[in-house]
Design a protein around this motif. Structure first.
Motif, PDB file in Angstrom:
ATOM      1  N   ARG A  78      -8.687  -3.615   9.423  1.00 32.95           N
ATOM      2  CA  ARG A  78      -9.569  -2.263  10.867  1.00 32.95           C
ATOM      3  C   ARG A  78      -9.321  -2.487  11.986  1.00 32.95           C
ATOM      4  O   ARG A  78      -8.682  -4.008  12.863  1.00 32.95           O
ATOM      5  N   LYS A  79      -9.846  -1.836  12.438  1.00 35.06           N
ATOM      6  CA  LYS A  79      -9.370  -1.428  13.987  1.00 35.06           C
ATOM      7  C   LYS A  79      -9.808  -2.765  14.470  1.00 35.06           C
ATOM      8  O   LYS A  79     -11.803  -2.784  14.230  1.00 35.06           O
ATOM      9  N   THR A  80     -10.073  -3.219  16.101  1.00 35.19           N
ATOM     10  CA  THR A  80     -10.833  -3.858  16.763  1.00 35.19           C
ATOM     11  C   THR A  80     -10.401  -3.376  17.721  1.00 35.19           C
ATOM     12  O   THR A  80      -9.101  -3.407  17.854  1.00 35.19           O
ATOM     13  N   ASP A  81     -11.307  -3.608  19.619  1.00 36.42           N
ATOM     14  CA  ASP A  81     -11.342  -2.890  20.613  1.00 36.42           C
ATOM     15  C   ASP A  81     -10.362  -4.619  20.790  1.00 36.42           C
ATOM     16  O   ASP A  81      -9.754  -3.626  21.706  1.00 36.42           O
ATOM     17  N   LYS A  82     -10.620  -5.156  21.051  1.00 29.03           N
ATOM     18  CA  LYS A  82      -9.112  -6.387  21.361  1.00 29.03           C
ATOM     19  C   LYS A  82      -7.962  -6.249  20.896  1.00 29.03           C
ATOM     20  O   LYS A  82      -7.906  -5.982  19.509  1.00 29.03           O
ATOM     21  N   LYS A  83      -6.570  -5.647  21.393  1.00 30.16           N
ATOM     22  CA  LYS A  83      -5.609  -5.364  21.965  1.00 30.16           C
ATOM     23  C   LYS A  83      -5.078  -6.682  20.820  1.00 30.16           C
ATOM     24  O   LYS A  83      -5.363  -7.964  20.965  1.00 30.16           O
TER      25      LYS A  83
ATOM     26  N   PHE B 292      -5.841  -4.625  15.206  1.00 33.54           N
ATOM     27  CA  PHE B 292      -6.626  -4.657  13.615  1.00 33.54           C
ATOM     28  C   PHE B 292      -6.530  -6.591  13.666  1.00 33.54           C
ATOM     29  O   PHE B 292      -6.178  -7.185  13.457  1.00 33.54           O
ATOM     30  N   GLU B 293      -7.797  -5.762  12.788  1.00 35.90           N
ATOM     31  CA  GLU B 293      -7.828  -7.103  12.015  1.00 35.90           C
ATOM     32  C   GLU B 293      -7.057  -7.564  10.315  1.00 35.90           C
ATOM     33  O   GLU B 293      -8.063  -5.839   9.977  1.00 35.90           O
TER      34      GLU B 293
ATOM     35  N   CYS C  48       0.318  -4.107   4.713  1.00 38.14           N
ATOM     36  CA  CYS C  48      -0.525  -3.474   6.031  1.00 38.14           C
ATOM     37  C   CYS C  48       0.271  -2.466   6.761  1.00 38.14           C
ATOM     38  O   CYS C  48      -0.408  -2.050   7.513  1.00 38.14           O
ATOM     39  N   VAL C  49       1.808  -2.663   7.270  1.00 38.83           N
ATOM     40  CA  VAL C  49       1.959  -2.039   8.082  1.00 38.83           C
ATOM     41  C   VAL C  49       1.811   0.106   7.710  1.00 38.83           C
ATOM     42  O   VAL C  49       1.510   0.691   7.733  1.00 38.83           O
ATOM     43  N   PHE C  50       1.762  -0.108   5.629  1.00 38.08           N
ATOM     44  CA  PHE C  50       1.491   1.365   5.277  1.00 38.08           C
ATOM     45  C   PHE C  50      -0.438   1.467   6.021  1.00 38.08           C
ATOM     46  O   PHE C  50      -0.644   2.561   6.488  1.00 38.08           O
ATOM     47  N   ALA C  51      -0.814   0.450   5.707  1.00 38.89           N
ATOM     48  CA  ALA C  51      -2.763   0.756   6.458  1.00 38.89           C
ATOM     49  C   ALA C  51      -3.039   0.400   7.871  1.00 38.89           C
ATOM     50  O   ALA C  51      -3.613   1.499   7.990  1.00 38.89           O
ATOM     51  N   ILE C  52      -1.783   0.497   8.575  1.00 38.49           N
ATOM     52  CA  ILE C  52      -2.190   0.607   9.615  1.00 38.49           C
ATOM     53  C   ILE C  52      -1.881   1.850  10.094  1.00 38.49           C
ATOM     54  O   ILE C  52      -2.071   2.586  11.420  1.00 38.49           O
ATOM     55  N   ASN C  53      -0.781   2.595   9.446  1.00 39.46           N
ATOM     56  CA  ASN C  53      -0.060   4.124   9.708  1.00 39.46           C
ATOM     57  C   ASN C  53      -1.134   4.563   9.518  1.00 39.46           C
ATOM     58  O   ASN C  53      -1.410   5.438  10.404  1.00 39.46           O
ATOM     59  N   GLU C  54      -2.103   4.385   8.707  1.00 41.09           N
ATOM     60  CA  GLU C  54      -3.241   5.643   7.924  1.00 41.09           C
ATOM     61  C   GLU C  54      -4.123   5.362   9.259  1.00 41.09           C
ATOM     62  O   GLU C  54      -5.124   6.436   9.436  1.00 41.09           O
ATOM     63  N   LEU C  55      -4.253   3.870   9.726  1.00 42.12           N
ATOM     64  CA  LEU C  55      -5.627   4.130  10.682  1.00 42.12           C
ATOM     65  C   LEU C  55      -5.381   4.435  11.905  1.00 42.12           C
ATOM     66  O   LEU C  55      -6.089   5.219  12.747  1.00 42.12           O
ATOM     67  N   LEU C  56      -3.533   4.265  11.989  1.00 41.04           N
ATOM     68  CA  LEU C  56      -2.953   5.358  13.179  1.00 41.04           C
ATOM     69  C   LEU C  56      -3.460   7.222  13.255  1.00 41.04           C
ATOM     70  O   LEU C  56      -2.759   7.912  14.344  1.00 41.04           O
ATOM     71  N   GLY C  57      -3.673   7.516  12.479  1.00 40.13           N
ATOM     72  CA  GLY C  57      -3.595   8.792  11.864  1.00 40.13           C
ATOM     73  C   GLY C  57      -2.298   9.343  11.055  1.00 40.13           C
ATOM     74  O   GLY C  57      -1.714  10.545  11.244  1.00 40.13           O
ATOM     75  N   ARG C  58      -1.431   8.336  10.477  1.00 41.31           N
ATOM     76  CA  ARG C  58       0.064   8.161  10.193  1.00 41.31           C
ATOM     77  C   ARG C  58       0.821   9.219  10.882  1.00 41.31           C
ATOM     78  O   ARG C  58       1.454   9.984  10.254  1.00 41.31           O
TER      79      ARG C  58
ATOM     80  N   ASN D 259     -12.479   3.812  10.656  1.00 38.02           N
ATOM     81  CA  ASN D 259     -11.990   2.669  11.376  1.00 38.02           C
ATOM     82  C   ASN D 259     -11.891   1.492  10.453  1.00 38.02           C
ATOM     83  O   ASN D 259     -11.561   0.207  10.910  1.00 38.02           O
ATOM     84  N   GLU D 260     -11.727   1.896   8.755  1.00 32.56           N
ATOM     85  CA  GLU D 260     -11.240   0.764   7.836  1.00 32.56           C
ATOM     86  C   GLU D 260     -10.480   0.981   6.644  1.00 32.56           C
ATOM     87  O   GLU D 260     -11.708   2.189   5.898  1.00 32.56           O
ATOM     88  N   ILE D 261      -9.652   0.611   6.025  1.00 34.49           N
ATOM     89  CA  ILE D 261      -8.933   0.875   5.164  1.00 34.49           C
ATOM     90  C   ILE D 261      -8.731  -0.599   3.935  1.00 34.49           C
ATOM     91  O   ILE D 261      -8.588  -1.208   4.462  1.00 34.49           O
ATOM     92  N   LYS D 262      -8.846  -0.189   2.914  1.00 44.78           N
ATOM     93  CA  LYS D 262      -8.571  -0.716   2.194  1.00 44.78           C
ATOM     94  C   LYS D 262      -7.493  -0.465   0.494  1.00 44.78           C
ATOM     95  O   LYS D 262      -7.650   0.187   0.722  1.00 44.78           O
ATOM     96  N   ILE D 263      -6.603  -1.414   0.642  1.00 39.20           N
ATOM     97  CA  ILE D 263      -5.499  -1.117   0.037  1.00 39.20           C
ATOM     98  C   ILE D 263      -5.076  -1.711  -1.256  1.00 39.20           C
ATOM     99  O   ILE D 263      -5.187  -3.308  -1.175  1.00 39.20           O
ATOM    100  N   PHE D 264      -3.887  -1.302  -2.587  1.00 38.36           N
ATOM    101  CA  PHE D 264      -3.745  -1.879  -2.973  1.00 38.36           C
ATOM    102  C   PHE D 264      -2.379  -1.832  -2.413  1.00 38.36           C
ATOM    103  O   PHE D 264      -1.871  -0.210  -2.902  1.00 38.36           O
ATOM    104  N   SER D 265      -1.570  -3.157  -2.832  1.00 33.90           N
ATOM    105  CA  SER D 265      -0.031  -3.133  -2.462  1.00 33.90           C
ATOM    106  C   SER D 265       0.734  -3.771  -3.528  1.00 33.90           C
ATOM    107  O   SER D 265       0.127  -5.410  -4.231  1.00 33.90           O
TER     108      SER D 265
END
Ligand code: HSE
Length: 298
Positions: free
Chosen positions: A35-40, A78-79, A102-112, A1-7
């Motif tokens: 990280r994912k949040t409940d709030k959209k 996402f936060e 940012c979009v790389f990380a969100i894509n990973e959290l969405l399951g690519r 539910n959380e990812i740390k990346i180097f861009s």
């Protein structure tokens, strides 16, 4: 539910390839935690390093993220925490690193759900906020790695190019800020046909040199008759720094992206470090503050 990346930071244009060529640096870049949040929605909760807007609509990372979730429509949000290490307006892809990371990380959290080209396409929406135009030459190397060539932006088509294994980049960053939009505004709208011929011969030769590990050809192809003559006026001591690099073993040198950073390419890390010394010596004799980096291209 959380990812740390180097861009990573990136060098766009690479002299002959304005708006199409770019490469990725290994040692400089931003960090982000998403990280994912409940709030959209998209919520930028922390920005360290530089003063940048927290409102998602005004932040390059936020705009890219909003574009991605508008398409993916997840039932959560996402936060984003941004640890900015690349100075905005430095010419090594600061806004691109925020947008693509940012979009790389969100894509990973969405399951690519998206491929690299699609990720780059969403990041282009954020990049446009920073530079006033949609181009992907700083974004693509960050997402794909190594050298990339943007064949077209609409539709986006990115070619991943091979990286000769002994190629190193030296970057010198004089501490002044150049806004990409300003550096684009000073360019003429038309160019002599002869200059265009020289330029596309160089881009083709450069790409061939990467494929054949031909350092001699690479050296001769690293020439820019279109953009550098105009933009170099914005960078203090550009000619001196470039000559210092070329006289101390660099294969080529030029403006990194929209500037003010100047990049050089060298064969082997020893040469890249000598070039760094030579470039530093030029600014050391002035009152201009600067930073340098040596990095493998990866
Ligand atoms: N190709 C772009 C330019 C890179 O030189 O304007 C900076 O966004």
């Amino acid at each position: 539910n959380e990812i740390k990346i180097f861009s990573p930071a990136t060098v766009a244009n690479v002299s002959c390839g304005f708006d199409v060529l770019g490469f990725c640096l290994e040692t400089i870049g931003d960090e982000m935690v998403v990280r994912k949040t409940d709030k959209k929605g998209i919520f930028i909760t922390k920005i360290e390093g530089f003063d940048l807007p927290f409102e998602a609509e005004k932040n390059v990372a936020g705009v890219s993220a909003l574009a991605m979730i508008a398409d993916a429509k997840p039932d959560f949000g996402f936060e984003i925490e941004i640890y900015k290490r690349i100075k905005p307006g430095s010419g090594i892809g600061s806004s691109s690193a925020s947008a693509s990371g940012c979009v790389f990380a969100i894509n990973e959290l969405l399951g690519r759900p998206y491929n690299k080209t699609q990720v780059t396409d969403f990041a282009m929406k954020g990049e446009a906020l920073a530079s006033g135009s949609e181009h992907a030459d700083n974004l693509a190397p960050g997402v794909f790695g190594g050298f990339t060539l943007v064949k077209s932006t609409v539709p986006l088509e990115v070619l991943q190019l091979p990286t000769p294994k002994d190629l190193y980049a030296t970057i010198i960053h004089p501490q002044i800020e150049i806004k990409t939009a300003d550096a684009r505004a000073i360019l003429p709208k038309t160019f002599p046909l002869q200059d265009a011929i020289t330029q596309w011969a160089n881009v083709g030769s450069f790409v061939h040199a990467l494929h054949t590990n031909d350092y001699e050809l690479l050296k001769r192809a690293l020439q820019d008759v279109i953009v550098e003559p105009h933009r170099s006026q914005l960078i203090p001591f550009f000619k001196e720094v470039k000559s210092a690099a070329l006289n101390n073993g660099a294969l080529g040198a030029g403006i990194s992206g929209a500037g003010p950073s100047i990049y050089a390419l060298s064969k082997g890390i020893e040469n890249a470090k000598n070039v760094e010394k030579a470039m530093r010596a030029v600014y050391s004799e002035t009152n201009i503050a600067f930073e340098t980096h040596v990095s493998k291209i990866n």
